[in-house]
Design a protein around this motif. Sequence first.
Motif, PDB file in Angstrom:
ATOM      1  N   THR A 125     -21.459  78.165 -79.885  1.00  0.00           N
ATOM      2  CA  THR A 125     -21.180  77.825 -81.368  1.00  0.00           C
ATOM      3  C   THR A 125     -20.811  79.561 -82.144  1.00  0.00           C
ATOM      4  OG1 THR A 125     -22.756  76.296 -81.844  1.00  0.00           O
ATOM      5  CG2 THR A 125     -22.451  77.420 -83.450  1.00  0.00           C
ATOM      6  N   PHE A 126     -20.996  79.921 -81.386  1.00  0.00           N
ATOM      7  CA  PHE A 126     -20.566  81.672 -81.458  1.00  0.00           C
ATOM      8  C   PHE A 126     -19.397  81.741 -80.850  1.00  0.00           C
ATOM      9  CE2 PHE A 126     -19.879  86.368 -79.297  1.00  0.00           C
ATOM     10  CZ  PHE A 126     -19.597  86.275 -80.304  1.00  0.00           C
ATOM     11  N   LEU A 127     -19.086  81.370 -79.918  1.00  0.00           N
ATOM     12  CA  LEU A 127     -17.294  81.337 -79.599  1.00  0.00           C
ATOM     13  C   LEU A 127     -16.668  80.343 -79.823  1.00  0.00           C
ATOM     14  CD1 LEU A 127     -18.554  81.745 -75.774  1.00  0.00           C
ATOM     15  CD2 LEU A 127     -17.318  83.461 -77.460  1.00  0.00           C
ATOM     16  N   GLY A 128     -16.851  79.366 -80.864  1.00  0.00           N
ATOM     17  CA  GLY A 128     -16.327  78.143 -81.822  1.00  0.00           C
ATOM     18  C   GLY A 128     -15.897  77.028 -80.748  1.00  0.00           C
ATOM     19  N   GLU A 129     -16.963  76.700 -79.701  1.00  0.00           N
ATOM     20  CA  GLU A 129     -16.554  75.841 -78.339  1.00  0.00           C
ATOM     21  C   GLU A 129     -17.161  74.814 -78.316  1.00  0.00           C
ATOM     22  OE1 GLU A 129     -13.370  76.243 -76.578  1.00  0.00           O
ATOM     23  OE2 GLU A 129     -12.818  78.055 -75.990  1.00  0.00           O
ATOM     24  N   ARG A 130     -17.629  73.599 -77.917  1.00  0.00           N
ATOM     25  CA  ARG A 130     -18.631  72.616 -77.520  1.00  0.00           C
ATOM     26  C   ARG A 130     -19.438  72.529 -76.530  1.00  0.00           C
ATOM     27  NH1 ARG A 130     -17.033  68.808 -74.490  1.00  0.00           N
ATOM     28  NH2 ARG A 130     -15.023  68.774 -73.389  1.00  0.00           N
ATOM     29  N   PHE A 131     -20.369  72.706 -77.264  1.00  0.00           N
ATOM     30  CA  PHE A 131     -21.425  72.815 -75.717  1.00  0.00           C
ATOM     31  C   PHE A 131     -21.174  71.623 -74.411  1.00  0.00           C
ATOM     32  CE2 PHE A 131     -25.294  71.671 -73.512  1.00  0.00           C
ATOM     33  CZ  PHE A 131     -25.689  72.681 -72.853  1.00  0.00           C
ATOM     34  N   GLU A 132     -21.232  72.532 -73.282  1.00  0.00           N
ATOM     35  CA  GLU A 132     -21.184  71.027 -72.028  1.00  0.00           C
ATOM     36  C   GLU A 132     -21.994  71.117 -71.241  1.00  0.00           C
ATOM     37  OE1 GLU A 132     -15.902  71.343 -72.016  1.00  0.00           O
ATOM     38  OE2 GLU A 132     -17.097  72.156 -70.349  1.00  0.00           O
ATOM     39  N   GLU A 133     -22.597  70.212 -71.132  1.00  0.00           N
ATOM     40  CA  GLU A 133     -23.752  69.622 -69.911  1.00  0.00           C
ATOM     41  C   GLU A 133     -23.562  70.402 -68.267  1.00  0.00           C
ATOM     42  OE1 GLU A 133     -26.493  68.690 -71.412  1.00  0.00           O
ATOM     43  OE2 GLU A 133     -25.376  67.191 -72.910  1.00  0.00           O
ATOM     44  N   GLY A 134     -22.489  70.554 -68.412  1.00  0.00           N
ATOM     45  CA  GLY A 134     -22.367  70.782 -66.584  1.00  0.00           C
ATOM     46  C   GLY A 134     -22.076  72.554 -66.644  1.00  0.00           C
ATOM     47  N   LEU A 135     -22.472  73.460 -67.817  1.00  0.00           N
ATOM     48  CA  LEU A 135     -22.829  74.674 -68.147  1.00  0.00           C
ATOM     49  C   LEU A 135     -23.216  75.150 -66.746  1.00  0.00           C
ATOM     50  CD1 LEU A 135     -22.021  75.543 -71.532  1.00  0.00           C
ATOM     51  CD2 LEU A 135     -20.771  75.425 -69.910  1.00  0.00           C
ATOM     52  N   ALA A 136     -24.919  74.449 -66.565  1.00  0.00           N
ATOM     53  CA  ALA A 136     -26.295  75.036 -65.413  1.00  0.00           C
ATOM     54  C   ALA A 136     -25.631  74.833 -64.140  1.00  0.00           C
ATOM     55  CB  ALA A 136     -26.955  73.862 -65.701  1.00  0.00           C
ATOM     56  N   ASP A 137     -24.575  73.595 -63.716  1.00  0.00           N
ATOM     57  CA  ASP A 137     -23.986  73.865 -62.294  1.00  0.00           C
ATOM     58  C   ASP A 137     -23.114  74.699 -61.765  1.00  0.00           C
ATOM     59  OD1 ASP A 137     -25.663  71.071 -63.126  1.00  0.00           O
ATOM     60  OD2 ASP A 137     -23.644  70.624 -63.798  1.00  0.00           O
ATOM     61  N   PHE A 138     -23.396  76.259 -62.625  1.00  0.00           N
ATOM     62  CA  PHE A 138     -22.946  77.668 -61.897  1.00  0.00           C
ATOM     63  C   PHE A 138     -22.753  77.518 -60.327  1.00  0.00           C
ATOM     64  CE2 PHE A 138     -26.606  78.956 -63.236  1.00  0.00           C
ATOM     65  CZ  PHE A 138     -26.811  79.761 -62.384  1.00  0.00           C
ATOM     66  N   HIS A 139     -23.769  76.948 -60.042  1.00  0.00           N
ATOM     67  CA  HIS A 139     -23.842  77.499 -58.775  1.00  0.00           C
ATOM     68  C   HIS A 139     -23.998  76.411 -57.479  1.00  0.00           C
ATOM     69  CE1 HIS A 139     -26.492  74.208 -60.566  1.00  0.00           C
ATOM     70  NE2 HIS A 139     -26.807  73.989 -58.918  1.00  0.00           N
ATOM     71  N   THR A 140     -22.813  75.425 -58.126  1.00  0.00           N
ATOM     72  CA  THR A 140     -22.086  74.546 -57.376  1.00  0.00           C
ATOM     73  C   THR A 140     -20.563  75.197 -56.831  1.00  0.00           C
ATOM     74  OG1 THR A 140     -21.242  73.219 -59.264  1.00  0.00           O
ATOM     75  CG2 THR A 140     -23.013  72.465 -58.083  1.00  0.00           C
ATOM     76  N   GLN A 141     -20.141  75.940 -57.995  1.00  0.00           N
ATOM     77  CA  GLN A 141     -18.837  76.451 -57.141  1.00  0.00           C
ATOM     78  C   GLN A 141     -19.116  77.254 -56.907  1.00  0.00           C
ATOM     79  OE1 GLN A 141     -16.306  75.084 -59.198  1.00  0.00           O
ATOM     80  NE2 GLN A 141     -17.985  73.918 -59.879  1.00  0.00           N
ATOM     81  N   THR A 142     -18.000  77.797 -56.271  1.00  0.00           N
ATOM     82  CA  THR A 142     -17.721  78.494 -54.566  1.00  0.00           C
ATOM     83  C   THR A 142     -16.185  79.152 -55.096  1.00  0.00           C
ATOM     84  OG1 THR A 142     -16.209  77.518 -53.540  1.00  0.00           O
ATOM     85  CG2 THR A 142     -18.098  76.942 -52.958  1.00  0.00           C
ATOM     86  N   THR A 143     -16.500  80.006 -56.284  1.00  0.00           N
ATOM     87  CA  THR A 143     -15.206  80.671 -56.883  1.00  0.00           C
ATOM     88  C   THR A 143     -15.734  82.456 -56.006  1.00  0.00           C
ATOM     89  OG1 THR A 143     -15.084  79.456 -59.149  1.00  0.00           O
ATOM     90  CG2 THR A 143     -14.285  82.702 -58.689  1.00  0.00           C
ATOM     91  N   VAL A 144     -14.955  82.991 -56.098  1.00  0.00           N
ATOM     92  CA  VAL A 144     -15.276  84.199 -55.546  1.00  0.00           C
ATOM     93  C   VAL A 144     -15.291  84.720 -56.954  1.00  0.00           C
ATOM     94  CG1 VAL A 144     -13.945  86.330 -54.086  1.00  0.00           C
ATOM     95  CG2 VAL A 144     -14.003  83.925 -52.698  1.00  0.00           C
ATOM     96  N   TYR A 145     -16.045  85.866 -56.329  1.00  0.00           N
ATOM     97  CA  TYR A 145     -16.827  86.634 -57.632  1.00  0.00           C
ATOM     98  C   TYR A 145     -17.191  87.777 -56.699  1.00  0.00           C
ATOM     99  CZ  TYR A 145     -18.330  89.140 -61.200  1.00  0.00           C
ATOM    100  OH  TYR A 145     -18.751  90.774 -62.350  1.00  0.00           O
ATOM    101  N   GLY A 146     -16.001  89.384 -57.585  1.00  0.00           N
ATOM    102  CA  GLY A 146     -16.413  91.220 -57.141  1.00  0.00           C
ATOM    103  C   GLY A 146     -16.308  91.196 -55.403  1.00  0.00           C
ATOM    104  N   GLY A 147     -15.371  89.918 -54.687  1.00  0.00           N
ATOM    105  CA  GLY A 147     -15.496  90.050 -53.302  1.00  0.00           C
ATOM    106  C   GLY A 147     -15.966  89.258 -52.590  1.00  0.00           C
TER     107      GLY A 147
END
Length: 268
Positions: free
Chosen positions: A182-204
């Motif tokens: 709400t603060f960001l002006g975006e709608r809430f999405e159910e998949g936000l808690a699934d961040f651990h399923t991603q394989t994006t490289v972060y910080g090397g």
Amino acid sequence: MGLTSKFMRTEKPVRSAREYLRNRSRGLRCDRPPVFIVGCGHSGTSLMLRIVDMHSSIYGVPFESRVLLRSRFKIRMAEALWRKNAVAAAKRRWAEKTPAHVYCIDRIFRIWPQARVILMRRDGRDVAVSLRERWGDFDRAVHRWIEDNRAGDAWCGDPRVFELRYEDLVRDFEPRMREVMTFLGERFEEGLADFHTQTTVYGGESAGIRKQPDLPPNRALRKAQLRNPLYDGSGRWRDEMSADEKCRFKERAGDLLIDLGYAGDLNW
């Protein structure tokens, strides 16, 4: 390491360029205000970045740029890059996480008046034992928690800044993330808690399951946090803080701990 080399290490420019042109031709633009995640290190800033990166409209910059500590030219160069990558990822805004940018909030708003800042807070006792493990210096860890949180205090109450406790995020995820969206002006999405399923490289480091060389304890812990479902990592200070460290913390940071609502008094 410079901004360009970090980008080359964490992105795939050829693929991004192709997808960028395709999405631009479809009319997609990066036209929403940027998001900055700041606060004392080891307060959940990496976790928050991974969560917002799951949103269909938000591209998470996959490294700490520290760009606001650099020249205006480098800031604009970084912005152009992140806007392109957001469009390439079919998203309409970007989010960047550098804890030290808590000292640059005024500069953020001078450059992007409509930007949104998420200020992460965490119990200083947990932060101190975590940073002590990283640095081997408890007093330095306490000092950083004090200074970083005092820097953030100056912006509490500004409508462009959202203050969020790590403990509230992990214990009451959906209500807190609904507030963030709400603060960001975006709608809430159910998949936000699934961040651990991603394989994006972060910080090397890969947040996924690909095998990597042995990592220092603090980086291994961060990777584990990012690749596992959300869990409550608070309260570790009870087992890891010595009696002497408790006395030193109370003397230097006890009042701030009370001011932030993490303790009612110093009888702990």
